[in-house]
Enzyme design. Structure first.
Site, PDB file in Angstrom:
ATOM      1  N   GLY A 103      12.632  11.020   5.071  1.00 51.02           N
ATOM      2  CA  GLY A 103      12.156   9.801   4.404  1.00 51.02           C
ATOM      3  C   GLY A 103      10.644   9.716   4.361  1.00 51.02           C
ATOM      4  O   GLY A 103      10.082   8.676   4.016  1.00 51.02           O
ATOM      5  N   SER A 107       9.262  16.577   0.514  1.00 50.67           N
ATOM      6  CA  SER A 107       9.435  17.413  -0.688  1.00 50.67           C
ATOM      7  C   SER A 107       8.332  17.115  -1.708  1.00 50.67           C
ATOM      8  O   SER A 107       7.776  18.026  -2.325  1.00 50.67           O
ATOM      9  CB  SER A 107      10.822  17.214  -1.301  1.00 50.67           C
ATOM     10  OG  SER A 107      11.020  15.864  -1.637  1.00 50.67           O
ATOM     11  N   ASP A 150       7.817   8.507  -4.461  1.00 50.55           N
ATOM     12  CA  ASP A 150       7.310   9.483  -3.482  1.00 50.55           C
ATOM     13  C   ASP A 150       6.185  10.323  -4.077  1.00 50.55           C
ATOM     14  O   ASP A 150       5.092  10.409  -3.497  1.00 50.55           O
ATOM     15  CB  ASP A 150       8.436  10.417  -3.010  1.00 50.55           C
ATOM     16  CG  ASP A 150       9.385   9.727  -2.037  1.00 50.55           C
ATOM     17  OD1 ASP A 150       9.386   8.489  -1.997  1.00 50.55           O
ATOM     18  OD2 ASP A 150      10.128  10.439  -1.327  1.00 50.55           O
TER      19      ASP A 150
HETATM   20  C1  MEV Z   1      13.184   7.582  -1.152  1.00 54.71           C
HETATM   21  O1  MEV Z   1      11.975   7.780  -0.411  1.00 54.71           O
HETATM   22  C2  MEV Z   1      13.403   6.151  -1.444  1.00 54.71           C
HETATM   23  C3  MEV Z   1      14.607   5.762  -2.299  1.00 54.71           C
HETATM   24  O2  MEV Z   1      14.306   4.470  -2.838  1.00 54.71           O
HETATM   25  C4  MEV Z   1      14.904   6.745  -3.410  1.00 54.71           C
HETATM   26  C5  MEV Z   1      13.851   6.742  -4.515  1.00 54.71           C
HETATM   27  O3  MEV Z   1      13.043   5.836  -4.620  1.00 54.71           O
HETATM   28  O4  MEV Z   1      13.910   7.692  -5.335  1.00 54.71           O
HETATM   29  C6  MEV Z   1      15.866   5.633  -1.453  1.00 54.71           C
END
Ligand code: MEV
Length: 312
Positions: A103, A107, A150
């Protein structure tokens, strides 16, 4: 040799809701980075690229690697984007300190570092916008339907209020604040956690959308408290966002244990961060209690803790 790097990230508010067009707030984690080094490889045919990532035991030629491999995809994309004739043979070495699949945007950071380093070695410094757009292509190959948050926060390296398809808004940090990140050690691919929420929403759109609307309000309030420097109120929002994430089924036993431990040790607020079900949680702390909270997290099972200061 040319080296470029990119930071990890944490989402403060709005994960999952952001996949449905709601805003989310994310900040870079400068202390954990992915680094890519690019050098010429004399004596090898033009256009050939050797990829090495000691941390993941990758050592292969680009043309031998799977289409779907994220590192190979990032290199192919940037070479295609730069166009022109085949570049001299290159060696790309990647090292990353960012926990994988936790999280923290590992990547996206790998893609951004590699894209920047290859472009710079071939004489081009790309804008954050262009780097982010290319990294987003790699994210789509890996995560299915990513929101784009991200690659954006990792490429711009600034606190962001992000909503897909809307103009980017940077967040001014009124008063720096301290986060302790706790890694539960559990891993579940983002793709699966996002798919589970999609199924839940298909089964019960009204309640899930109600949760997303509340999360949207939290992201907006959170932005205001960051700008005004109201750390206490910000902590309460961490807790409220966590309750809502739990309600849509993306928390987990390990995460809950860490969140409870952080609160008991004096955190102002704590929540999971990212796709959830595993991965990391974040605790907002007063600097004076940072060590205590980090220790409590390790005692409660965190496989690592990372301290980061959020500044403008
Ligand atoms: C991923 O860091 C966070 C989520 O909201 C997925 C996304 O935003 O693509 C779960």
């Amino acid at each position: 040799m040319t080296e470029r790097s990119a930071p990890g990230k944490v989402i403060l508010f709005g994960e999952h809701a952001v996949v449905y067009g709601k805003p989310a707030l994310a900040v870079p984690v400068h202390s954990t980075r992915a680094r890519a080094e690019v050098s010429d490889l004399p004596g090898e045919p033009a256009g050939w690229v050797r990829l090495e990532a000691p941390g993941t035991q990758i050592s292969a030629w680009l043309h031998e690697m799977l289409q779907a491999d994220p590192l190979a995809s990032a290199v192919r994309l940037i070479l295609k984007d730069l166009g022109g004739s085949a570049p001299p043979a290159l060696r790309v070495v990647l090292n990353s300190e960012i926990p994988v699949g936790a999280g923290m945007g590992s990547s996206a950071a790998v893609s951004v570092a590699v894209i920047r380093a290859v472009a710079a070695h071939l004489g081009q410094e790309l804008s954050a916008e262009r780097v982010s757009a290319l990294a987003f292509e790699v994210e789509k190959l890996q995560h299915g339907t990513p929101s784009g948050i991200d690659n954006t926060v990792v490429a711009y390296e600034r606190p962001l209020f992000f909503a897909a398809g809307k103009p980017l808004q940077f967040v001014q940090v009124g008063r720096p604040f301290t986060l302790i990140i706790g890694d539960s050690g559990d891993r579940l691919p983002t793709r699966e956690s996002v798919a589970a929420v999609r199924e839940r929403r298909a089964a019960d759109p009204e309640s899930v959308d109600r949760v997303f609307a509340e999360i949207e309000a939290i992201s907006e309030q959170g932005r205001r408290f960051i700008e005004s420097g109201d750390t206490r109120q910000l902590g309460l929002l961490f807790d409220r966002n966590q309750t809502l994430l739990k309600a849509i089924g993306v928390s987990g036993k390990g995460l809950e244990q860490l969140i409870r431990a952080a609160k008991r040790a004096g955190a102002l607020g704590a929540k999971l961060s990212g796709a959830g079900r595993g991965g990391i949680m974040i605790a907002l702390v007063e600097p004076a209690s940072a060590e205590l909270v980090a220790g409590a997290l390790r005692e409660a099972g965190a496989i690592r803790t990372i301290r980061t200061e959020v500044t403008a």
